[in-house]
Motif scaffolding. Structure first.
Motif, PDB file in Angstrom:
ATOM      1  N   ASP A 150      14.145   3.291   1.178  1.00 55.55           N
ATOM      2  CA  ASP A 150      13.503   4.365   0.434  1.00 55.55           C
ATOM      3  C   ASP A 150      12.022   4.159   0.223  1.00 55.55           C
ATOM      4  O   ASP A 150      11.498   4.359  -0.838  1.00 55.55           O
ATOM      5  CB  ASP A 150      14.217   4.597  -0.891  1.00 55.55           C
ATOM      6  N   PHE A 151      11.370   3.700   1.233  1.00 54.62           N
ATOM      7  CA  PHE A 151       9.921   3.664   1.130  1.00 54.62           C
ATOM      8  C   PHE A 151       9.468   5.095   1.005  1.00 54.62           C
ATOM      9  O   PHE A 151       9.914   5.958   1.752  1.00 54.62           O
ATOM     10  CB  PHE A 151       9.288   3.048   2.368  1.00 54.62           C
ATOM     11  N   THR A 152       8.618   5.344   0.084  1.00 59.07           N
ATOM     12  CA  THR A 152       8.173   6.716  -0.088  1.00 59.07           C
ATOM     13  C   THR A 152       7.540   7.163   1.214  1.00 59.07           C
ATOM     14  O   THR A 152       6.606   6.548   1.693  1.00 59.07           O
ATOM     15  CB  THR A 152       7.108   6.809  -1.179  1.00 59.07           C
ATOM     16  N   VAL A 154       5.165   8.521   2.593  1.00 57.55           N
ATOM     17  CA  VAL A 154       3.839   9.069   2.411  1.00 57.55           C
ATOM     18  C   VAL A 154       3.334   9.503   3.781  1.00 57.55           C
ATOM     19  O   VAL A 154       3.367   8.722   4.722  1.00 57.55           O
ATOM     20  CB  VAL A 154       2.886   8.008   1.828  1.00 57.55           C
ATOM     21  N   ASP A 200       0.631  -8.689   8.967  1.00 56.96           N
ATOM     22  CA  ASP A 200       1.692  -7.942   9.634  1.00 56.96           C
ATOM     23  C   ASP A 200       1.753  -8.368  11.098  1.00 56.96           C
ATOM     24  O   ASP A 200       0.955  -9.183  11.556  1.00 56.96           O
ATOM     25  CB  ASP A 200       1.423  -6.435   9.522  1.00 56.96           C
ATOM     26  N   LEU A 205       6.888  -3.799  13.802  1.00 61.13           N
ATOM     27  CA  LEU A 205       6.872  -2.352  13.933  1.00 61.13           C
ATOM     28  C   LEU A 205       7.715  -1.904  15.115  1.00 61.13           C
ATOM     29  O   LEU A 205       8.413  -0.901  15.055  1.00 61.13           O
ATOM     30  CB  LEU A 205       5.433  -1.874  14.067  1.00 61.13           C
ATOM     31  N   VAL A 260       7.955   4.260   9.489  1.00 61.31           N
ATOM     32  CA  VAL A 260       7.827   2.912  10.047  1.00 61.31           C
ATOM     33  C   VAL A 260       6.362   2.456  10.005  1.00 61.31           C
ATOM     34  O   VAL A 260       6.055   1.313   9.697  1.00 61.31           O
ATOM     35  CB  VAL A 260       8.362   2.867  11.491  1.00 61.31           C
ATOM     36  N   ASP A 262       4.085   3.565   7.985  1.00 62.08           N
ATOM     37  CA  ASP A 262       3.490   3.888   6.696  1.00 62.08           C
ATOM     38  C   ASP A 262       2.446   2.861   6.252  1.00 62.08           C
ATOM     39  O   ASP A 262       1.326   3.191   5.886  1.00 62.08           O
ATOM     40  CB  ASP A 262       4.613   3.979   5.657  1.00 62.08           C
ATOM     41  N   TRP A 263       2.833   1.604   6.302  1.00 65.01           N
ATOM     42  CA  TRP A 263       1.957   0.555   5.788  1.00 65.01           C
ATOM     43  C   TRP A 263       0.724   0.317   6.653  1.00 65.01           C
ATOM     44  O   TRP A 263      -0.242  -0.268   6.219  1.00 65.01           O
ATOM     45  CB  TRP A 263       2.724  -0.758   5.666  1.00 65.01           C
ATOM     46  N   VAL A 264       0.825   0.705   7.917  1.00 69.90           N
ATOM     47  CA  VAL A 264      -0.244   0.306   8.829  1.00 69.90           C
ATOM     48  C   VAL A 264      -1.023   1.501   9.364  1.00 69.90           C
ATOM     49  O   VAL A 264      -1.799   1.370  10.298  1.00 69.90           O
ATOM     50  CB  VAL A 264       0.322  -0.508  10.015  1.00 69.90           C
ATOM     51  N   SER A 265      -0.770   2.666   8.756  1.00 73.79           N
ATOM     52  CA  SER A 265      -1.364   3.887   9.313  1.00 73.79           C
ATOM     53  C   SER A 265      -2.885   3.787   9.448  1.00 73.79           C
ATOM     54  O   SER A 265      -3.478   4.460  10.273  1.00 73.79           O
ATOM     55  CB  SER A 265      -0.993   5.082   8.449  1.00 73.79           C
ATOM     56  N   ASP A 266      -3.489   2.936   8.644  1.00 69.22           N
ATOM     57  CA  ASP A 266      -4.941   2.843   8.687  1.00 69.22           C
ATOM     58  C   ASP A 266      -5.449   1.729   9.596  1.00 69.22           C
ATOM     59  O   ASP A 266      -6.646   1.559   9.761  1.00 69.22           O
ATOM     60  CB  ASP A 266      -5.485   2.650   7.271  1.00 69.22           C
TER      61      ASP A 266
ATOM     62  N   ARG B 101      -4.412  -2.349   0.116  1.00 69.58           N
ATOM     63  CA  ARG B 101      -4.592  -2.471   1.564  1.00 69.58           C
ATOM     64  C   ARG B 101      -5.897  -3.179   1.893  1.00 69.58           C
ATOM     65  O   ARG B 101      -5.943  -4.073   2.726  1.00 69.58           O
ATOM     66  CB  ARG B 101      -4.657  -1.088   2.195  1.00 69.58           C
ATOM     67  N   THR B 106       0.108  -6.324   2.980  1.00 71.16           N
ATOM     68  CA  THR B 106       0.778  -5.884   4.184  1.00 71.16           C
ATOM     69  C   THR B 106       1.489  -4.550   3.940  1.00 71.16           C
ATOM     70  O   THR B 106       1.493  -3.679   4.791  1.00 71.16           O
ATOM     71  CB  THR B 106       1.811  -6.935   4.619  1.00 71.16           C
ATOM     72  N   TRP B 108       3.893  -2.165   0.592  1.00 68.31           N
ATOM     73  CA  TRP B 108       4.168  -2.015  -0.828  1.00 68.31           C
ATOM     74  C   TRP B 108       5.612  -1.609  -1.058  1.00 68.31           C
ATOM     75  O   TRP B 108       6.271  -1.074  -0.176  1.00 68.31           O
ATOM     76  CB  TRP B 108       3.229  -0.997  -1.466  1.00 68.31           C
ATOM     77  N   ALA B 117      16.193  -1.474  -0.710  1.00 67.51           N
ATOM     78  CA  ALA B 117      14.818  -1.179  -0.333  1.00 67.51           C
ATOM     79  C   ALA B 117      13.988  -2.455  -0.297  1.00 67.51           C
ATOM     80  O   ALA B 117      13.160  -2.663   0.587  1.00 67.51           O
ATOM     81  CB  ALA B 117      14.205  -0.197  -1.328  1.00 67.51           C
ATOM     82  N   ARG B 124      11.234  -5.865   7.123  1.00 66.75           N
ATOM     83  CA  ARG B 124      10.197  -5.164   7.873  1.00 66.75           C
ATOM     84  C   ARG B 124       9.043  -6.111   8.240  1.00 66.75           C
ATOM     85  O   ARG B 124       8.429  -5.959   9.282  1.00 66.75           O
ATOM     86  CB  ARG B 124       9.727  -3.985   7.001  1.00 66.75           C
TER      87      ARG B 124
END
Lengths: 775, 127
Positions: A150-152, A154, A200, A205, A260, A262-266, B101, B106, B108, B117, B124
């Motif tokens: 359930d990672f939001t 975003v 990461d 990923l 997937v 989400d955390w690395v989109s930037d 970030r 890495t 949240w 979760a 992950r």
């Protein structure tokens, strides 16, 4: 509800109490002018922590309020709101509401919704000028259910990388609405250096994507683009040089792919497109991906065969994804890492229905919560452990000595027993230290009591607290709360004058009550001192006479008049006020204090204020007693109430006209009480005081002294208190019982009661002596 | 099911409630849990841990040294800079995530979190 949930909930409530204390401390400091960043941060953190924990348990009311509170505090923290007097007042009110909500969550009394709403509204005014407060409802979804993943979700801010295809095709970015959803999804992924710098790994990923495919009952085709891989000598470990192209089954949703990344989109370039991806077994050449996709320029673009003109050089190659410093495997064809089964995680931590569920469960929680637990300084436990270790040794040596039968053994035995005694006393102290708690926790609660009393009585009173670190047995700490609450309400209501009266008397408009604690000779002394008008003795006496508490012709000392306010049924308030008129008088307070083995005394200076002194034992379990012989039985008199012991000659005793006997000690007269007859162990008629009598001079909390005649003083010892009421019934003149070293049961005398019965009889108000024990 | 006996997780949070929830969930899933009550203690625990943890999970709001400070400190140390760090946060505002970030987080985990979760998040980054 699982046991572990209960346990964690307990921890949470304990934390709440601590955070509320922290909050109180912080707000007090803020009130005192400490507006520095640390103070405000600590306040913020306290509310934030409560919110965070509450959210985990689905305590919605608590979360909702804490969230609004937090938003206001955030405004304060960022300097958008200044901590003025009014602001702090709102915050203090909010703290009280928060505290009540915590109590409610524990299963305690419900909170008046109007009060919550009122506080909420005033909090909102603090940050109203900012953007609309975000809805707290969103914090816990109504049907919050733990889900597997359930990672939001975003939405990633995709930077569609402009692509220039040499082939003149109009590239479209992403698989748009028009894309055929039956087509496989093609994802290109080119990590930046920053992705690795954040700890990461591209591999993670890729595994995420592969798992998506597995979830969709399909397979992921993962190809690595090694075209930018420099020759070995030029490889820079920290520079990423690989990118990937992944073809996923058509059923995989794009949202899940976004999740997937989400955390690395930037920190990477990603493109998602639909197209006829090459089959997994096609190898490089046969596949004719027809991407409507865009790719990062430095990624797979040159290799992509759009029109079948250029054979793609994309080969399923080793996933040399991560920089060399990584432990990622270097050899994976068709990167298909071992399947990872979901771990059998069964703890269901965030299941809110368990908490907010049926009433029965709530009841169970409540019961659990009441189960007391204490936090103990580890050092104290260690000390105890050390002592117990020594006790074991002492026992062993005692056994050895006990088995010896030589000349020295008796002496040695006595010596060992002596050291054993010291040890036992040390252990007892150590255990007491474990149970000891600072009174600060109760004192802090009193701030609120005074605050509320003030707002009801329309007075302004500051409560100053001293000695809050003073430690006392935990049971006492808890039991102090009610009497203190009542006394402080009284102090605000009756002690401190109304603001106008104060100004007229030349005092500061704001009243002051000092609540202090200190240790004094093995007891704890708590004083409540107000700077009010003092006790109006004439009025107290008038009322006492009117209510029949004292005879109209009685002559009373100032102390005795002051003490009349402790008499049952006495109340000086002319009207039943909100505060004190709740049917509880100072007599109840006194009873409570006496019940704790304490004493209460009062001093008052007209115009200057009143001081109540509570003296309490440090523990309720053990007491220092003087063992005396009365009519052939052993009785215990608490040492704390014995002023002196002496042998008195009969010639120093005087019989008064009414038959009472008084004694003169160094010129001071006091009533003489023969315990044997007083307790009904011997017939009063045939009894005559011996020529030389052993006397204990005892004092009650009022300061009144009485001389007790006993047969002999045997010893002084620590005795363990056993409740009479619990095991038998209450007996006037006896406070409790104990078991002596020889195994016999002995009674502990209730000195204040004995003294009171004597002095009351002197006033002619009590005709009968305390009822007999022998009965 | 992979063997996770050797996988160590360092959790840093000033809330005992969150800490115990983390511990329970992680131990249930077979992880080896080390805990610190704020950024400073978190760094100490990190230095003490041998072998170092595979993942660090940290709160943001903490006394002494907050989560951002902790992340920055970890990322500066050669020996630890590649350890994935997940931040625990109740704040859903993007600003906080962005700061985390930038500091080098890495990923949240949004509170309230479920055990699933939590474990998924760790998987992950440790796969």
């Amino acid at each position: 509800m699982s046991d572990s949930m209960d346990e964690i909930l307990l921890v949470f409530f304990q934390e709440c109490d601590e955070q509320l204390q922290e909050l109180e401390r912080g707000l007090s400091a803020l009130e005192g002018g400490e507006t520095d960043h640390d103070t405000i941060n600590a306040i913020f953190r306290a509310v934030h922590s409560i919110k965070g924990g509450a959210a985990s348990f689905g305590l919605e009311n608590l979360v909702r309020f804490a969230h609004i509170f937090e938003t206001s505090l955030d405004a304060l923290r960022s300097g958008r709101v200044q901590p003025t007097h009014d602001v702090i007042k709102i915050l203090l009110k909010a703290m009280d509401v928060l505290s009540d909500l915590v109590t409610e969550a524990k299963g305690g009394a419900g909170v008046d919704a109007a009060r919550v709403a009122e506080s909420q509204t005033s909090l909102e005014t603090l940050h109203a000028k900012e953007d609309a407060p975000d809805s707290a409802d969103s914090l816990i979804p109504a049907d919050f259910e733990p889900v597997a993943f359930d990672f939001t979700p975003v939405p990633i801010d995709f930077e569609p990388v402009p692509v220039s295809f040499d082939f003149g095709d109009e590239p479209t970015t992403e698989g748009g609405d028009g894309a055929d959803t039956a087509l496989p999804i093609q994802v290109t992924f080119c990590p930046h250096k920053a992705l690795y710098e954040r700890g990461d790994d591209a591999r993670n990923l890729l595994i995420g994507l592969r798992d998506l495919a597995a979830d969709a009952q399909g397979e992921a085709e993962i190809r690595c683009d090694v075209s930018h891989l420099p020759v070995l000598t030029e490889i820079e470990a920290s520079e990423p040089c690989l990118s990937w192209c992944v073809v996923l089954p058509a059923t995989v949703s794009e949202d899940s792919i976004h999740a997937v990344f989400d955390w690395v989109s930037d920190v990477c370039d990603i493109t998602i497109s639909r197209g006829t991806g090459s089959g997994p077994d096609d190898g490089g050449g046969a596949g004719k991906p027809q991407p409507e996709h865009s790719t990062p320029e430095d990624a797979v673009e040159p290799e992509t065969d759009v029109n079948g003109v250029v054979a793609p050089e994309v080969e399923p190659v080793a996933a040399v994804g991560s920089p060399a410093s990584f432990s990622a495997p270097l050899v994976v064809t068709e990167v298909q890492p071992p399947k990872i089964e979901p771990a059998g995680v069964k703890v269901n931590l965030a299941a809110p229905p368990a908490v907010s569920g049926q009433k029965g469960e709530r009841g169970a929680v409540k019961k659990r919560v009441e189960q007391a637990s204490i936090r103990v300084d580890l050092q104290r436990v260690d000390e105890l452990m050390d002592l117990v270790g020594e006790l074991v040794i002492a026992q062993a040596t005692l056994e050895t000595v006990g088995l010896q039968h030589d000349a020295n053994s008796e002496q040695e035995m006595a010596r060992r027993i002596n050291s054993m005694r010291t040890l036992t006393r040390d252990i007892q102290n150590a255990v007491m230290a474990v149970r000891a708690q600072p009174v600060g926790s109760v004192f802090q609660r009193m701030q609120r009591v005074v605050r509320e009393a003030c707002s009801l009585a329309h007075k302004d009173v500051a409560l100053v607290v001293e000695g809050e670190d003073t430690e006392v047995d935990r049971t006492l700490v808890e039991k102090l709360s009610d009497p203190l609450t009542h006394m402080l309400r009284n102090a605000v209501d009756h002690g401190v004058e109304a603001p106008e009266a104060r100004l007229a008397a030349g005092k500061l408009e704001q009243g002051r009550i000092l609540l202090s604690a200190s240790h004094r000779s093995g007891r704890i002394l708590i004083t409540i001192q107000d700077d009010g008008a003092g006790i109006n003795q004439a009025r107290v006496l008038e009322i006492a006479v009117k209510r029949g508490i004292v005879a109209p012709d009685a002559t009373l000392s100032e102390d005795e008049i002051n003490n009349l306010i402790f008499a049952p049924g006495f109340s000086t308030a002319s009207s039943v006020s909100d505060l004190s008129g709740r049917g509880v008088g100072m007599d109840v307070v006194k009873q409570a204090i006496l019940g704790l083995g304490g004493r209460i005394s009062i001093t008052s200076v007209p115009g200057k204020g009143t001081t109540f002194c509570l003296s309490l034992p440090l523990t309720l379990a053990v007491l220092d007693g003087m063992l005396v012989m009365v009519a052939g039985t052993t009785m215990v008199v608490p040492v704390s109430s014995v002023v002196e012991t002496l042998m008195v000659h009969k010639r120093d005793m005087y019989t008064m006209p009414d038959g009472r006997v008084v004694i003169s000690i160094r010129g001071v007269c006091m009533p003489l009480l023969v315990l044997a007859t007083e307790l009904g162990l011997q017939e009063a008629k045939g009894y005559s005081i011996p020529e030389k009598a052993v006397i204990l001079v005892v004092e009650s909390e009022t300061g009144a002294r009485v001389a007790l005649v006993v047969e002999d003083i045997k010893d002084q010892a620590q005795v363990v208190i056993k409740s009479m009421e619990k095991n038998y019934r209450q007996i006037p003149g006896v406070s409790a019982a104990t078991i002596l070293g020889d195994g016999s049961v002995s009674l502990i005398l209730d000195v204040p009661a004995l003294v009171a019965s004597t002095t009351e009889r002197a006033d002619g108000r009590l005709a009968e002596p305390a009822s007999g024990i022998a009965a | 099911m992979t063997t996770q006996q050797e996988i160590r997780v360092l959790t840093v949070d000033d809330s005992p409630t969150i800490q115990i929830m983390l511990r329970k969930a992680l131990e249930e899933a077979g992880y080896n849990v080390i805990q610190g009550c704020d950024g400073v203690e978190g760094l100490e625990k990190l230095q003490e841990a041998a072998p170092p943890p595979a993942v660090i999970i940290t709160d943001i709001n903490m006394p002494r040294l907050d989560g951002f400070g902790l992340i920055e400190a970890v990322r500066k140390q050669e020996a630890y800079k590649h350890i994935p760090i997940l931040v625990l946060t109740t704040e859903s505002d993007p600003e906080k995530k962005q700061r985390a970030r930038q500091a080098g987080a890495t990923g949240w985990i949004v509170k309230p979190f479920s055990a699933e979760a939590l474990v998924a998040a760790i998987r992950r980054v440790t796969a």
